[in-house]
Design a protein around this motif. Structure first.
Motif, PDB file in Angstrom:
ATOM      1  N   PRO A 176       0.820  -1.212   0.000  1.00 52.21           N
ATOM      2  CA  PRO A 176       0.000   0.000   0.000  1.00 52.21           C
ATOM      3  C   PRO A 176       0.850   1.256   0.000  1.00 52.21           C
ATOM      4  CG  PRO A 176       0.024  -0.965   2.192  1.00 52.21           C
ATOM      5  CD  PRO A 176       0.811  -1.894   1.307  1.00 52.21           C
ATOM      6  N   ILE A 177       0.281   2.329  -0.539  1.00 50.73           N
ATOM      7  CA  ILE A 177       0.940   3.631  -0.548  1.00 50.73           C
ATOM      8  C   ILE A 177      -0.117   4.695  -0.293  1.00 50.73           C
ATOM      9  CG2 ILE A 177       0.760   3.737  -3.085  1.00 50.73           C
ATOM     10  CD1 ILE A 177       3.264   5.507  -3.072  1.00 50.73           C
ATOM     11  N   ALA A 178       0.237   5.716   0.487  1.00 49.36           N
ATOM     12  CA  ALA A 178      -0.676   6.820   0.788  1.00 49.36           C
ATOM     13  C   ALA A 178       0.039   8.143   0.549  1.00 49.36           C
ATOM     14  CB  ALA A 178      -1.171   6.738   2.238  1.00 49.36           C
ATOM     15  N   GLY A 179      -0.677   9.137   0.013  1.00 52.10           N
ATOM     16  CA  GLY A 179      -0.101  10.443  -0.257  1.00 52.10           C
ATOM     17  C   GLY A 179      -1.003  11.231  -1.203  1.00 52.10           C
ATOM     18  N   ASP A 180      -0.587  12.369  -1.665  1.00 52.46           N
ATOM     19  CA  ASP A 180       0.695  13.031  -1.444  1.00 52.46           C
ATOM     20  C   ASP A 180       0.471  14.396  -0.790  1.00 52.46           C
ATOM     21  OD1 ASP A 180       2.340  11.088  -3.013  1.00 52.46           O
ATOM     22  OD2 ASP A 180       1.169  11.840  -4.696  1.00 52.46           O
ATOM     23  N   ASP A 181       1.397  14.855   0.040  1.00 47.34           N
ATOM     24  CA  ASP A 181       1.406  16.174   0.663  1.00 47.34           C
ATOM     25  C   ASP A 181       0.359  16.260   1.773  1.00 47.34           C
ATOM     26  OD1 ASP A 181       2.169  18.763   1.239  1.00 47.34           O
ATOM     27  OD2 ASP A 181       1.306  19.652  -0.563  1.00 47.34           O
ATOM     28  N   ILE A 182       0.783  16.004   2.991  1.00 48.32           N
ATOM     29  CA  ILE A 182      -0.128  15.876   4.128  1.00 48.32           C
ATOM     30  C   ILE A 182      -0.902  17.167   4.406  1.00 48.32           C
ATOM     31  CG2 ILE A 182       1.555  16.546   5.907  1.00 48.32           C
ATOM     32  CD1 ILE A 182      -0.853  13.569   6.169  1.00 48.32           C
ATOM     33  N   LYS A 183      -2.183  17.007   4.735  1.00 48.29           N
ATOM     34  CA  LYS A 183      -2.987  18.119   5.237  1.00 48.29           C
ATOM     35  C   LYS A 183      -2.803  18.230   6.742  1.00 48.29           C
ATOM     36  CE  LYS A 183      -6.974  17.593   2.083  1.00 48.29           C
ATOM     37  NZ  LYS A 183      -8.340  17.040   2.035  1.00 48.29           N
ATOM     38  N   SER A 184      -2.994  19.416   7.275  1.00 46.35           N
ATOM     39  CA  SER A 184      -2.966  19.592   8.718  1.00 46.35           C
ATOM     40  C   SER A 184      -4.351  19.374   9.300  1.00 46.35           C
ATOM     41  CB  SER A 184      -2.465  20.993   9.073  1.00 46.35           C
ATOM     42  OG  SER A 184      -1.106  21.144   8.714  1.00 46.35           O
ATOM     43  N   GLN A 185      -4.404  19.305  10.640  1.00 45.36           N
ATOM     44  CA  GLN A 185      -5.681  19.161  11.328  1.00 45.36           C
ATOM     45  C   GLN A 185      -6.602  20.323  10.964  1.00 45.36           C
ATOM     46  OE1 GLN A 185      -5.316  19.210  15.582  1.00 45.36           O
ATOM     47  NE2 GLN A 185      -7.507  18.955  15.936  1.00 45.36           N
ATOM     48  N   VAL A 186      -6.179  21.532  11.274  1.00 49.11           N
ATOM     49  CA  VAL A 186      -6.845  22.745  10.789  1.00 49.11           C
ATOM     50  C   VAL A 186      -5.741  23.660  10.288  1.00 49.11           C
ATOM     51  CG1 VAL A 186      -8.310  24.713  11.310  1.00 49.11           C
ATOM     52  CG2 VAL A 186      -8.773  22.521  12.418  1.00 49.11           C
ATOM     53  N   GLY A 187      -5.410  23.516   9.009  1.00 46.15           N
ATOM     54  CA  GLY A 187      -4.344  24.297   8.408  1.00 46.15           C
ATOM     55  C   GLY A 187      -4.867  25.190   7.304  1.00 46.15           C
ATOM     56  N   ALA A 188      -3.940  25.811   6.589  1.00 46.14           N
ATOM     57  CA  ALA A 188      -4.305  26.764   5.546  1.00 46.14           C
ATOM     58  C   ALA A 188      -5.150  26.116   4.451  1.00 46.14           C
ATOM     59  CB  ALA A 188      -3.039  27.371   4.948  1.00 46.14           C
ATOM     60  N   THR A 189      -4.743  24.928   4.008  1.00 45.86           N
ATOM     61  CA  THR A 189      -5.444  24.284   2.904  1.00 45.86           C
ATOM     62  C   THR A 189      -6.853  23.845   3.291  1.00 45.86           C
ATOM     63  OG1 THR A 189      -3.381  23.537   1.881  1.00 45.86           O
ATOM     64  CG2 THR A 189      -5.383  22.344   1.289  1.00 45.86           C
ATOM     65  N   ILE A 190      -6.979  23.166   4.441  1.00 43.52           N
ATOM     66  CA  ILE A 190      -8.298  22.679   4.831  1.00 43.52           C
ATOM     67  C   ILE A 190      -9.249  23.853   5.088  1.00 43.52           C
ATOM     68  CG2 ILE A 190      -7.782  22.470   7.302  1.00 43.52           C
ATOM     69  CD1 ILE A 190      -9.818  19.946   5.288  1.00 43.52           C
ATOM     70  N   LEU A 191      -8.743  24.936   5.694  1.00 43.79           N
ATOM     71  CA  LEU A 191      -9.588  26.113   5.939  1.00 43.79           C
ATOM     72  C   LEU A 191     -10.017  26.748   4.627  1.00 43.79           C
ATOM     73  CD1 LEU A 191     -10.887  28.184   7.828  1.00 43.79           C
ATOM     74  CD2 LEU A 191      -8.687  29.396   7.894  1.00 43.79           C
ATOM     75  N   HIS A 192      -9.073  26.896   3.697  1.00 47.94           N
ATOM     76  CA  HIS A 192      -9.378  27.505   2.408  1.00 47.94           C
ATOM     77  C   HIS A 192     -10.388  26.651   1.637  1.00 47.94           C
ATOM     78  CE1 HIS A 192      -7.465  30.092  -1.024  1.00 47.94           C
ATOM     79  NE2 HIS A 192      -8.776  30.050  -1.101  1.00 47.94           N
ATOM     80  N   ARG A 193     -10.243  25.339   1.692  1.00 46.63           N
ATOM     81  CA  ARG A 193     -11.187  24.442   1.027  1.00 46.63           C
ATOM     82  C   ARG A 193     -12.603  24.640   1.573  1.00 46.63           C
ATOM     83  NH1 ARG A 193      -9.605  19.428  -1.452  1.00 46.63           N
ATOM     84  NH2 ARG A 193     -11.225  18.333  -0.293  1.00 46.63           N
ATOM     85  N   VAL A 194     -12.710  24.690   2.896  1.00 39.30           N
ATOM     86  CA  VAL A 194     -14.027  24.834   3.522  1.00 39.30           C
ATOM     87  C   VAL A 194     -14.676  26.161   3.127  1.00 39.30           C
ATOM     88  CG1 VAL A 194     -15.193  25.173   5.743  1.00 39.30           C
ATOM     89  CG2 VAL A 194     -13.557  23.300   5.459  1.00 39.30           C
ATOM     90  N   LEU A 195     -13.885  27.235   3.134  1.00 43.14           N
ATOM     91  CA  LEU A 195     -14.437  28.550   2.801  1.00 43.14           C
ATOM     92  C   LEU A 195     -14.842  28.631   1.328  1.00 43.14           C
ATOM     93  CD1 LEU A 195     -11.931  30.802   4.790  1.00 43.14           C
ATOM     94  CD2 LEU A 195     -14.319  30.316   5.377  1.00 43.14           C
ATOM     95  N   ALA A 196     -14.004  28.101   0.450  1.00 43.14           N
ATOM     96  CA  ALA A 196     -14.326  28.132  -0.979  1.00 43.14           C
ATOM     97  C   ALA A 196     -15.575  27.300  -1.264  1.00 43.14           C
ATOM     98  CB  ALA A 196     -13.146  27.619  -1.794  1.00 43.14           C
ATOM     99  N   GLU A 197     -15.667  26.145  -0.622  1.00 44.37           N
ATOM    100  CA  GLU A 197     -16.838  25.285  -0.833  1.00 44.37           C
ATOM    101  C   GLU A 197     -18.098  25.946  -0.275  1.00 44.37           C
ATOM    102  OE1 GLU A 197     -17.629  20.514  -0.806  1.00 44.37           O
ATOM    103  OE2 GLU A 197     -16.452  21.341   0.853  1.00 44.37           O
ATOM    104  N   LEU A 198     -17.967  26.642   0.850  1.00 46.30           N
ATOM    105  CA  LEU A 198     -19.103  27.362   1.428  1.00 46.30           C
ATOM    106  C   LEU A 198     -19.619  28.435   0.471  1.00 46.30           C
ATOM    107  CD1 LEU A 198     -20.963  28.142   3.832  1.00 46.30           C
ATOM    108  CD2 LEU A 198     -19.126  29.675   4.587  1.00 46.30           C
ATOM    109  N   PHE A 199     -18.712  29.240  -0.078  1.00 43.24           N
ATOM    110  CA  PHE A 199     -19.104  30.269  -1.043  1.00 43.24           C
ATOM    111  C   PHE A 199     -19.876  29.646  -2.203  1.00 43.24           C
ATOM    112  CE2 PHE A 199     -16.905  33.250   1.323  1.00 43.24           C
ATOM    113  CZ  PHE A 199     -16.731  34.470   0.686  1.00 43.24           C
ATOM    114  N   HIS A 200     -19.311  28.576  -2.776  1.00 43.49           N
ATOM    115  CA  HIS A 200     -19.940  27.942  -3.930  1.00 43.49           C
ATOM    116  C   HIS A 200     -21.299  27.343  -3.573  1.00 43.49           C
ATOM    117  CE1 HIS A 200     -20.513  25.726  -7.603  1.00 43.49           C
ATOM    118  NE2 HIS A 200     -20.519  24.579  -6.945  1.00 43.49           N
ATOM    119  N   ASP A 201     -21.351  26.626  -2.442  1.00 48.48           N
ATOM    120  CA  ASP A 201     -22.603  25.974  -2.043  1.00 48.48           C
ATOM    121  C   ASP A 201     -23.718  26.978  -1.763  1.00 48.48           C
ATOM    122  OD1 ASP A 201     -21.415  23.518  -2.299  1.00 48.48           O
ATOM    123  OD2 ASP A 201     -21.138  23.179  -0.150  1.00 48.48           O
ATOM    124  N   ARG A 202     -23.339  28.194  -1.337  1.00 49.49           N
ATOM    125  CA  ARG A 202     -24.339  29.224  -1.030  1.00 49.49           C
ATOM    126  C   ARG A 202     -24.621  30.124  -2.228  1.00 49.49           C
ATOM    127  NH1 ARG A 202     -27.521  27.960   2.755  1.00 49.49           N
ATOM    128  NH2 ARG A 202     -28.021  30.155   3.112  1.00 49.49           N
TER     129      ARG A 202
END
Length: 356
Positions: free
Chosen positions: A180-206
């Motif tokens: 097995p292999i897992a990757g690539d480029d780890i996300k943080s628990q609450v980091g820049a990428t996960i926060l940005h994803r949530v905000l961008a998805e919120l804008f689009h969904d609304r």
């Protein structure tokens, strides 16, 4: 269910946070652990993880017990707890392109040190998996360690933005090897990428149309010093940008990535996110957000979950890219989906309802 035997390539701040976190939570008796999906992840607990090998190029770390080496400069990760000696010494790994020309002094590299045979060490230590924590931009170095994992019959976790699990050719090689292999480029628990994803998805969904956005990050650890050379972070920009833009059905002018090295911040990371859009009546909407975190510990809990998912795959004889945990835990997985769907996939994987 036995121990999970883990080897690490690159004993920097992220490795320090991971090793300290395992020690800190190994006997945890609460109902939940901050930063982890589950205390019991498919039958495995944090205390089941043990570190059996480590490779680095820093002459101040080589030869020291892992427990001591994780606190050696230039590491500046916050100290979570004391770590008792593990009886495992840091071994010299290949330099390759893992050290940029401007990083030799900061990493205390001795060019005369002969690297060990990584595959041989992985076999002798009976490592179940190898975690790649090399510096961003380590194209050749990442592939050297991936090759060693294949040769040793060892699973591979790629925490940096070099595309291995998400590359069809590499994924096929691990599948054919039964690993097995897992990757690539780890996300943080609450980091820049996960926060940005949530905000961008919120804008689009609304129903808000996003016109432009940026994410700028500054920090003071060697990760940011390494990335002051633009050539080192080409794949980093791709990984972080695709992780956000993939959630939108249209293209958006975007600038995402590290923007400056501020030494006195040490392992603190500061992220600035801006999203410009227009909503009802074509009227403008603007969001500005600032996130401040301890950079390295922010991903350690996520990696602990990945380690346990990979061990489950080994137990079940599953080979190739692990789609579910990769989609949940990494910025550039083989398959991009929303974080809610990825979380559901992982739960199904744990229960045995989803193969990978």
């Amino acid at each position: 269910m036995g121990k999970i035997r883990v080897a690490i390539a690159g004993l920097g701040n992220c490795a320090s946070a991971l090793i300290q976190g395992v020690e800190f939570y190994k006997d945890w008796e609460g109902d939940s652990i901050p930063g982890l999906m589950h205390i019991n992840f498919g039958g495995y607990r944090v205390g089941d993880i043990e570190f059996v090998a480590a490779f680095d190029v820093n002459s101040l770390k080589i030869g020291k017990d892992i427990a001591e080496a994780i606190f050696v400069e230039p590491n500046c990760c916050a100290k979570i707890c004391d770590v008792p000696p593990m009886g495992v010494k840091v071994l010299p790994g290949p330099i390759s392109d893992g050290v940029a020309p401007h990083m030799f002094e900061a990493f205390h590299v001795d060019r005369n040190l002969k690297p060990v045979d990584v595959a041989e060490v992985l076999r002798e230590s009976r490592a179940d998996m190898l975690i790649n924590y090399l510096p961003v931009g380590s194209y050749e170095g990442t592939r050297l360690y991936a090759e060693a994992a294949l040769e040793a019959g060892c699973a591979f976790i790629n925490c940096i933005p070099e595309f291995i699990a998400s590359d069809e050719a590499w994924a096929k090689r691990f599948e054919e090897a039964g690993l097995p292999i897992a990757g690539d480029d780890i996300k943080s628990q609450v980091g820049a990428t996960i926060l940005h994803r949530v905000l961008a998805e919120l804008f689009h969904d609304r129903g808000v149309h996003i016109d432009a956005m940026y994410q700028l990050n500054i920090g003071g650890n060697t990760d940011f010093l390494n990335m002051t050379v633009e050539e080192r972070l080409k794949t980093k920009r791709v990984s972080k940008t695709e992780a956000v833009k993939c959630l939108l059905p249209y293209d958006v002018p975007t600038r995402i990535g590290p923007s400056d090295y501020v030494p006195f911040l040490e392992d603190k990371k500061i992220c600035f996110i801006r999203i410009d859009g227009h909503g009802f009546g074509n009227l403008p909407i603007r969001l500005d957000a600032k996130l401040v975190v301890n950079d390295s510990p922010n991903s350690a809990g996520v990696v602990i979950d990945v380690i346990r998912a990979v061990k489950i795959a080994l137990d079940r004889g599953i080979a190739g890219p692990l789609i579910s945990i990769s989609a949940y835990a990494f910025k550039h997985p083989p398959v991009q989906v929303s974080d809610k769907i990825a979380r559901m996939w992982v739960e199904e994987f744990i229960e045995g309802k989803r193969e990978r």
